[in-house]
Scaffold this motif. Sequence first.
Motif, PDB file in Angstrom:
ATOM      1  N   ALA A 151    -116.181  83.158 -36.480  1.00  0.00           N
ATOM      2  CA  ALA A 151    -115.368  82.217 -37.049  1.00  0.00           C
ATOM      3  C   ALA A 151    -115.566  80.847 -36.641  1.00  0.00           C
ATOM      4  N   LEU A 152    -116.103  80.629 -35.469  1.00  0.00           N
ATOM      5  CA  LEU A 152    -116.295  79.431 -34.902  1.00  0.00           C
ATOM      6  C   LEU A 152    -117.699  78.835 -35.513  1.00  0.00           C
ATOM      7  N   GLU A 153    -118.643  79.619 -35.449  1.00  0.00           N
ATOM      8  CA  GLU A 153    -119.896  79.166 -36.083  1.00  0.00           C
ATOM      9  C   GLU A 153    -119.724  78.634 -37.888  1.00  0.00           C
ATOM     10  N   ARG A 204    -119.246  71.707 -41.593  1.00  0.00           N
ATOM     11  CA  ARG A 204    -118.742  71.583 -43.005  1.00  0.00           C
ATOM     12  C   ARG A 204    -119.479  72.058 -43.913  1.00  0.00           C
ATOM     13  N   LEU A 205    -120.911  72.199 -43.935  1.00  0.00           N
ATOM     14  CA  LEU A 205    -121.687  72.601 -45.179  1.00  0.00           C
ATOM     15  C   LEU A 205    -121.685  74.222 -45.041  1.00  0.00           C
ATOM     16  N   PRO A 240    -119.289  74.961 -28.111  1.00  0.00           N
ATOM     17  CA  PRO A 240    -120.648  75.266 -28.238  1.00  0.00           C
ATOM     18  C   PRO A 240    -120.665  76.848 -28.325  1.00  0.00           C
ATOM     19  N   VAL A 241    -121.233  77.519 -29.008  1.00  0.00           N
ATOM     20  CA  VAL A 241    -121.193  79.199 -29.205  1.00  0.00           C
ATOM     21  C   VAL A 241    -122.127  79.884 -28.304  1.00  0.00           C
ATOM     22  N   ALA A 242    -123.599  79.384 -28.203  1.00  0.00           N
ATOM     23  CA  ALA A 242    -124.321  79.775 -27.282  1.00  0.00           C
ATOM     24  C   ALA A 242    -124.126  80.376 -25.732  1.00  0.00           C
TER      25      ALA A 242
END
Length: 357
Positions: free
Chosen positions: A96-98, A103-104, A78-80
């Motif tokens: 890059a993670l986000e 997939r969209l 998770p990015v946050a």
Amino acid sequence: MIPPGETIGILGGGQLGRMLAMAAAQLGYRCHIYAPEADSIAAEVSAAFTCAGWDDVAAMARFAADCAVVTYEFENVPVAPLAALGGVPLLAHPRALETAQDRLSEKRFIAGLGGRTAPYAPVDSPADLARAIAAIGAPGILKTRRDGYDGKGQWRIMAPADAESADLAALFAGKPGPLIYEGLVRFEAEFSVLLCRGRDGDIRFWDTPGNRHESGILMHSAVPAAAGVQAQAAEARALAAGVAEALGYVGVLTLEFFAAAGGPVFNEMAPRVHNSGHWTIEGALTSQFENHVRAICGLPLGDTALAARGVEMRNVIGDAAEDWAGILADPCNHLHLYGKAAARPGRKMGHVTRLTL
Ligand code: AMP
């Protein structure tokens, strides 16, 4: 440059972290693993281990205090909560993670760079699915937008009537989160582009492996790839370089493609070292793991040229006991076992690399 002797933090505790930590140790770095599971096979070969949940920001901040740089081996972090890393650089950049976690957004990003994707439509309800099938046609694949891996979170739809199946009714009843429907791509082969980009923007590509999947799981990678794949490698590499530049990427980046009649069709990207690059440990002059460490530490990148005429990698999957001594008796083989305690169907337990000298 981050000098040898410093500590590299790795988010994720699986085999990719384990092989990264082994490459980092060769260059004199310590590794500190951060993972939620207590039985981390990466922590077994590392100097320090924080076992804590992804949202435990206090643990994340303590972990960061021990690290000169942080990287990840798992793209669903998770990015946050990563804000708790404070001023410690996180490479590759979390953008890059986000991008890769959904997939969209990944497909939109690739289309924006001029890449080809399967036809797709976002799906949040049975009505959306019916509309998507009417627009794109069947066969196709319904996938979870987030958190899917190794073929998990995917449902094949062979004909429009399959959308009414009990399986899919149960899926929607279980509130699966956002989904995406993709048209099935007719392809001749699958392949991946593996690159490493340094802090100075230097980009190196490894040879492009042809990949074989079964039930969504990578089984086998080989270089040189078939002629049909080689013919599409340059176009796919140009797209991968565009992705790396657009993201200001540092480290190893992997893009997976289908070799289709009209050219390479992007399937998905992994902002990390990748199973289809395990052959580089013995099969290339510098492995994906070593170059990732070099890149995030600001060291010059190593030569990615082939170290053999040909290389094949096959995964050891599930609980099939094999004749390890027999495999090792052949001097062309290199056996990697990850030390996972519990074998389960579909679980990646190790791999065998075979060189043709
Ligand atoms: P993924 O998790 O999206 O990489 O899918 C795993 C595997 O399923 C791929 O490597 C392909 O073998 C197959 N697959 C996934 N999406 C498609 C598609 N749109 N068309 C054809 N095959 C697909």
